[in-house]
Design a protein around this motif. Structure first.
Motif, PDB file in Angstrom:
ATOM      1  N   THR A 172      -3.943   5.342  20.078  1.00  0.00           N
ATOM      2  CA  THR A 172      -3.579   4.495  18.848  1.00  0.00           C
ATOM      3  C   THR A 172      -4.441   4.843  17.692  1.00  0.00           C
ATOM      4  OG1 THR A 172      -4.994   2.565  19.765  1.00  0.00           O
ATOM      5  CG2 THR A 172      -2.372   2.741  20.492  1.00  0.00           C
ATOM      6  N   SER A 224       0.827  -1.194   0.124  1.00  0.00           N
ATOM      7  CA  SER A 224       0.043  -0.018  -0.023  1.00  0.00           C
ATOM      8  C   SER A 224       0.911   1.234  -0.127  1.00  0.00           C
ATOM      9  CB  SER A 224      -0.887   0.200   1.541  1.00  0.00           C
ATOM     10  OG  SER A 224      -1.785  -1.258   1.205  1.00  0.00           O
ATOM     11  N   THR A 283       4.990   6.148   6.193  1.00  0.00           N
ATOM     12  CA  THR A 283       4.710   7.143   6.982  1.00  0.00           C
ATOM     13  C   THR A 283       4.311   8.518   6.265  1.00  0.00           C
ATOM     14  OG1 THR A 283       5.659   5.947   9.042  1.00  0.00           O
ATOM     15  CG2 THR A 283       4.873   8.208   9.331  1.00  0.00           C
ATOM     16  N   ASN A 323       1.514   2.792   7.851  1.00  0.00           N
ATOM     17  CA  ASN A 323       1.071   1.521   7.442  1.00  0.00           C
ATOM     18  C   ASN A 323       2.408   0.924   6.646  1.00  0.00           C
ATOM     19  OD1 ASN A 323       1.396   2.323   4.719  1.00  0.00           O
ATOM     20  ND2 ASN A 323      -0.893   2.549   4.476  1.00  0.00           N
ATOM     21  N   GLY A 360      -5.417   3.678   4.173  1.00  0.00           N
ATOM     22  CA  GLY A 360      -5.363   2.518   5.263  1.00  0.00           C
ATOM     23  C   GLY A 360      -4.328   2.762   6.291  1.00  0.00           C
ATOM     24  N   PRO A 361      -4.297   3.884   6.970  1.00  0.00           N
ATOM     25  CA  PRO A 361      -3.129   3.909   8.090  1.00  0.00           C
ATOM     26  C   PRO A 361      -3.548   2.821   9.243  1.00  0.00           C
ATOM     27  CG  PRO A 361      -4.881   5.493   8.321  1.00  0.00           C
ATOM     28  CD  PRO A 361      -5.110   5.029   6.990  1.00  0.00           C
ATOM     29  N   THR A 362      -2.617   2.277   9.813  1.00  0.00           N
ATOM     30  CA  THR A 362      -2.935   1.215  10.853  1.00  0.00           C
ATOM     31  C   THR A 362      -2.225   1.832  12.213  1.00  0.00           C
ATOM     32  OG1 THR A 362      -0.641   0.309  10.266  1.00  0.00           O
ATOM     33  CG2 THR A 362      -2.413  -0.878   9.276  1.00  0.00           C
ATOM     34  N   SER A 363      -1.692   2.889  12.164  1.00  0.00           N
ATOM     35  CA  SER A 363      -1.123   3.527  13.350  1.00  0.00           C
ATOM     36  C   SER A 363      -1.068   5.135  13.223  1.00  0.00           C
ATOM     37  CB  SER A 363       0.162   3.046  14.173  1.00  0.00           C
ATOM     38  OG  SER A 363       1.275   3.430  13.179  1.00  0.00           O
TER      39      SER A 363
END
Length: 152
Positions: free
Chosen positions: A56, A11, A82, A78, A39-42
């Motif tokens: 978070t 991604s 960053t 992700n 689609g960030p995960t953090s």
């Protein structure tokens, strides 16, 4: 000979999409949600004013304790990398009603005007070319039977 082919899809790095400026009031609950595309995960935030923290899930919240403007580095990450932006966060005193970073007679007058129900300027009573807090005060003065209605 056996040939094995692998393919992977990575991604792209997140791109911050939330507003890059926000305001709050000292000693009052504050919240700001970091949002990002791809689609960030953090999420993270560095340089927050005292009293604020980041979850978070990217929610900056708390009760700021210090008046001033901070440059907060916000980020979303992700597997692709960053994304980073700078949030300008201004925290004002509860008494700074016109949000000019000063607490002075204008703010006191705005409080009086609000208590009396006069919150909007209706005409340029002092004829200075703008409809402002001085004109609102003159409206209030007139409604209370005051005699000084026009002039500097």
């Amino acid at each position: 000979m056996i040939t094995v082919t692998y393919s992977a899809t990575v991604s792209p790095a997140p791109v911050i999409t939330s507003a890059l400026s926000s305001t709050g009031t000292a000693a009052t609950t504050f919240s700001y949600q970091i949002t990002a595309a791809n689609g960030p995960t953090s999420f993270n935030a560095a340089g927050l004013p005292a009293g604020l923290s980041v979850s978070t899930g990217g929610l900056i919240s708390g009760t700021p304790t210090i008046v001033g403007t901070s440059s907060v580095t916000i980020s979303a990450a992700n597997a692709g990398g960053t994304g980073v932006s700078t949030l300008t966060l201004s925290v004002y005193s509860a008494c700074d009603l016109n949000r000019d970073a000063l607490t002075n007679v204008v703010d006191v007058q705005l409080q009086v005007n609000q208590a009396l129900g006069a919150t909007a300027c209706t005409s340029d009573l002092n004829r200075d070319g703008s409809c402002n807090v001085i004109d609102v005060q003159r409206d209030v003065n007139a409604s209370l039977g005051g005699q000084c209605l026009l002039g500097p």
